[in-house]
Design a protein around this motif. Sequence first.
Motif, PDB file in Angstrom:
ATOM      1  N   ASP A  26      58.365  -0.991  79.105  1.00  0.00           N
ATOM      2  CA  ASP A  26      58.307   0.052  80.131  1.00  0.00           C
ATOM      3  C   ASP A  26      56.943   0.736  80.212  1.00  0.00           C
ATOM      4  OD1 ASP A  26      58.234   1.661  77.876  1.00  0.00           O
ATOM      5  OD2 ASP A  26      60.256   2.451  78.147  1.00  0.00           O
ATOM      6  N   ALA A  55      69.133  -2.921  88.795  1.00  0.00           N
ATOM      7  CA  ALA A  55      67.919  -2.832  87.967  1.00  0.00           C
ATOM      8  C   ALA A  55      68.179  -2.104  86.652  1.00  0.00           C
ATOM      9  CB  ALA A  55      66.778  -2.191  88.739  1.00  0.00           C
ATOM     10  N   THR A  56      69.382  -2.335  86.083  1.00  0.00           N
ATOM     11  CA  THR A  56      69.736  -1.690  84.816  1.00  0.00           C
ATOM     12  C   THR A  56      69.771  -2.668  83.643  1.00  0.00           C
ATOM     13  OG1 THR A  56      72.084  -1.963  85.335  1.00  0.00           O
ATOM     14  CG2 THR A  56      71.058   0.153  85.933  1.00  0.00           C
ATOM     15  N   THR A  77      61.489   0.638  88.370  1.00  0.00           N
ATOM     16  CA  THR A  77      61.913  -0.077  89.581  1.00  0.00           C
ATOM     17  C   THR A  77      60.782  -0.250  90.586  1.00  0.00           C
ATOM     18  OG1 THR A  77      62.707   1.993  90.541  1.00  0.00           O
ATOM     19  CG2 THR A  77      64.323   0.628  89.371  1.00  0.00           C
ATOM     20  N   SER A  78      59.727   0.542  90.494  1.00  0.00           N
ATOM     21  CA  SER A  78      58.596   0.381  91.412  1.00  0.00           C
ATOM     22  C   SER A  78      57.488  -0.492  90.816  1.00  0.00           C
ATOM     23  CB  SER A  78      58.028   1.744  91.795  1.00  0.00           C
ATOM     24  OG  SER A  78      57.517   2.398  90.640  1.00  0.00           O
TER      25      SER A  78
END
Length: 107
Positions: A26, A55-56, A77-78
């Motif tokens: 991340d 998106a999990t 997500t972006s």
Amino acid sequence: HTNASTAIDFTSGVDGTAFWRTVTADGANATVTTTAAAIAANTAYELIVEVNAAATSIRFWVNGVLAATHAANLPGTSTSLGFTARMRTLAASARALTYGRIAITVK
């Protein structure tokens, strides 16, 4: 793996084993799973990375077999994800990386 990313990776220098590793990151933390999918020289592999619609979670497939599922340390997500194929050898010997097809499907 400090950049936001998702990958199926092989790094023999980590622990000397020959297994695919799955990675999600991340940007601050990473989840790395050593799979049970062994790697052999001169062998073709179908590698699939599948992000669920919410998106999990991200599932990783090796030759049609689910190798790992990650639900932590996912890229935002972006985050724009793309494809990279690269090789770096740890010994002074010739190596070749061949890939045949890249497909991106949005469902």
